[in-house]
Design a protein around this motif. Structure first.
Motif, mmCIF file in Angstrom:
data_model
loop_
_atom_site.group_PDB
_atom_site.id
_atom_site.type_symbol
_atom_site.label_atom_id
_atom_site.label_comp_id
_atom_site.label_asym_id
_atom_site.label_seq_id
_atom_site.Cartn_x
_atom_site.Cartn_y
_atom_site.Cartn_z
ATOM 1 N N UNK A 48 0.830 -1.209 0.000
ATOM 2 C CA UNK A 48 0.000 0.000 0.000
ATOM 3 C C UNK A 48 0.866 1.262 0.000
ATOM 4 N N UNK A 49 1.964 1.212 0.738
ATOM 5 C CA UNK A 49 2.833 2.386 0.820
ATOM 6 C C UNK A 49 3.489 2.668 -0.532
ATOM 7 N N UNK A 50 3.988 1.607 -1.171
ATOM 8 C CA UNK A 50 4.634 1.794 -2.471
ATOM 9 C C UNK A 50 3.627 2.199 -3.544
ATOM 10 N N UNK A 51 2.419 1.663 -3.459
ATOM 11 C CA UNK A 51 1.403 2.029 -4.437
ATOM 12 C C UNK A 51 1.075 3.520 -4.342
ATOM 13 N N UNK A 52 0.918 3.999 -3.133
ATOM 14 C CA UNK A 52 0.632 5.425 -2.944
ATOM 15 C C UNK A 52 1.799 6.270 -3.448
ATOM 16 N N UNK A 53 3.025 5.846 -3.128
ATOM 17 C CA UNK A 53 4.201 6.589 -3.583
ATOM 18 C C UNK A 53 4.303 6.560 -5.105
ATOM 19 N N UNK A 54 3.978 5.412 -5.718
ATOM 20 C CA UNK A 54 4.049 5.291 -7.168
ATOM 21 C C UNK A 54 3.015 6.148 -7.878
ATOM 22 N N UNK A 55 1.809 6.152 -7.354
ATOM 23 C CA UNK A 55 0.752 6.982 -7.949
ATOM 24 C C UNK A 55 1.120 8.459 -7.843
ATOM 25 N N UNK A 56 1.634 8.848 -6.687
ATOM 26 C CA UNK A 56 2.046 10.248 -6.509
ATOM 27 C C UNK A 56 3.168 10.613 -7.476
ATOM 28 N N UNK A 57 4.157 9.727 -7.623
ATOM 29 C CA UNK A 57 5.279 9.981 -8.523
ATOM 30 C C UNK A 57 4.791 10.152 -9.957
ATOM 31 N N UNK A 58 3.920 9.252 -10.400
ATOM 32 C CA UNK A 58 3.401 9.330 -11.764
ATOM 33 C C UNK A 58 2.620 10.620 -11.982
#
Length: 411
Positions: A48-58
């Motif tokens: 969940x943490x990486x998914x949130x970070x990935x969406x924010x980065x994109x």
């Protein structure tokens, strides 16, 4: 279709690191899986943490992220799916990729503001299916891999402009219709439709006559047996004009279990091909040989155009082996660059001081450099990095920047 009139380039990512690579190397959108309810249980997938970070980065880079939830759900899955979608709603993905009508219904209830895309797993082969899913509220439908370009063109002519067509244009093919395979479940108890495929389509098979137990007969005359289900990989980079003419809105790359090198190479090359074609069709035609040279630098199983130009034939299969062709070996992705010029990376394969390696840049530039020095995580100078996952710092005699890929030509 994007606002600039080009088709979207949709690239897979198995981890936060690979998502960042996909974004930097040319993807317009990235599709990922969480730790549950996608069809790649063996992929690293996203916490969940990486998914949130990935969406924010994109989103910071103007790109979109789609989350797969395309399992064939059983009763026992439904409560968990609802909880999962509640969590996803807080992360603000741009779309959910779904195949199961029950899961679709839950998504519309829980995430009414999020686009829903219908997975290829739903066997989408005709325009009435597309219209059905649009009536339910879908924004996009992923075509079955078994469709020809002519069939896709007919679908485009019979659906509204606002209903998007997404189509796989590159990557591994499946022996079963739209990937709905039962071989893995039969042989190992691991269900492909629940994300746990063991890829038995790549195994070697013989036949045996029942009155002669233990006497194995090759299906073809070959001393190594035969890999009767083993498909070549799809590659349509030489056919961009035909894909555009068919009315496809999103060019999808397969590979949510692939390395950062694979994603960088495929994303960058398709990005160049698409942009070249829209700049000048003649430029695109002139550079076709270059595209094929570049796309062949990542791992692949030989290439085919799949079903796009008619039914599959014996030429789409590989009968004598199940191995990849490997053009280059992935050494690592550049992290921070130290004040004294060393690049930080997590080693993916062994290399040594004195080796000639290649720096692969998002811009399309590739630079050959020598490895001048290497330090381990304690700052001690070392001659090589033999341990996978080793954190090292490397001094090169050429410039490398954060997010560059370090690779070496395979033996």
């Amino acid at each position: 279709m994007l606002a600039n009139g080009k088709p979207e380039l949709l690239v897979p990512a198995s981890s936060l690191e690979v998502l960042k690579v996909a974004v930097m190397y040319g993807a317009d959108a990235v599709y990922i899986g969480g730790e549950m309810y996608g069809l790649r249980a063996k992929a690293k997938n996203f916490s969940k943490e990486d998914m949130k970070a990935g969406i924010d980065f994109a989103h910071q880079h103007g790109k979109r992220v789609f989350v797969t939830a395309n399992i064939t759900a059983h009763n026992r899955d439904l409560d968990g799916v609802r909880v999962y979608f509640e969590e996803l709603k807080e992360m603000d993905p741009d779309a959910l990729i779904i195949s199961d009508p029950g899961v679709f219904a839950i998504a519309k209830q829980v995430c009414p503001g999020t686009e829903v895309h219908i997975s290829t797993q739903a066997n989408n082969v005709n325009y009435m299916t597309y219209l059905f899913w649009q009536q339910q509220g879908a924004k996009r439908v992923v075509s079955a891999r078994e469709l020809s370009l002519e069939e896709i063109k007919q679908i485009r002519q019979n659906i509204p402009d606002g209903l998007e067509i997404e189509t796989f244009v590159h990557g591994a093919m499946c022996i079963s219709y739209s990937g709905r395979c039962l071989l893995s479940n039969y042989f190992t108890g691991r269900d492909a439709n629940l994300g746990a495929c063991t890829h038995p389509c790549r195994w070697k098979y013989y036949i045996m006559e029942e009155s002669r137990p233990g006497e194995y007969l090759p299906v073809e005359e070959n001393e190594r047996g035969t890999y009767i289900f083993n498909s070549k990989d799809l590659c349509m980079i030489e056919h961009i004009p035909d894909l555009v003419e068919a009315g496809i809105d999103s060019f999808k790359i397969e590979g949510r279990m692939k390395t950062a090198l694979y994603v960088a190479d495929v994303a960058r090359t398709y990005r160049q091909a698409i942009d070249d074609y829209f700049q000048s069709p003649s430029l695109y035609e002139l550079r076709k040989e270059y595209y094929m040279q570049e796309i062949s630098k990542c791992t692949y199983r030989q290439f085919t155009t799949g079903f796009f130009y008619g039914p599959a034939t014996h030429d789409t299969q590989i009968y004598d082996n199940n191995t990849y062709v490997q053009g280059y070996t992935y050494l690592g992705t550049v992290g921070k660059v130290t004040d004294d010029g060393y690049i930080s990376l997590v080693q993916k394969n062994k290399f040594c001081v004195g080796d000639v390696v290649e720096v692969m840049k998002p811009s399309g530039e590739d630079i050959k450099v020598h490895v001048s020095d290497m330090r381990d995580e304690k700052g001690m100078h070392i001659e090589s990095c033999p341990h996978p996952g080793q954190n090292i710092q490397v001094l090169l005699d050429g410039k490398a920047d954060e997010m560059d890929i370090i690779r070496v030509k395979a033996d």
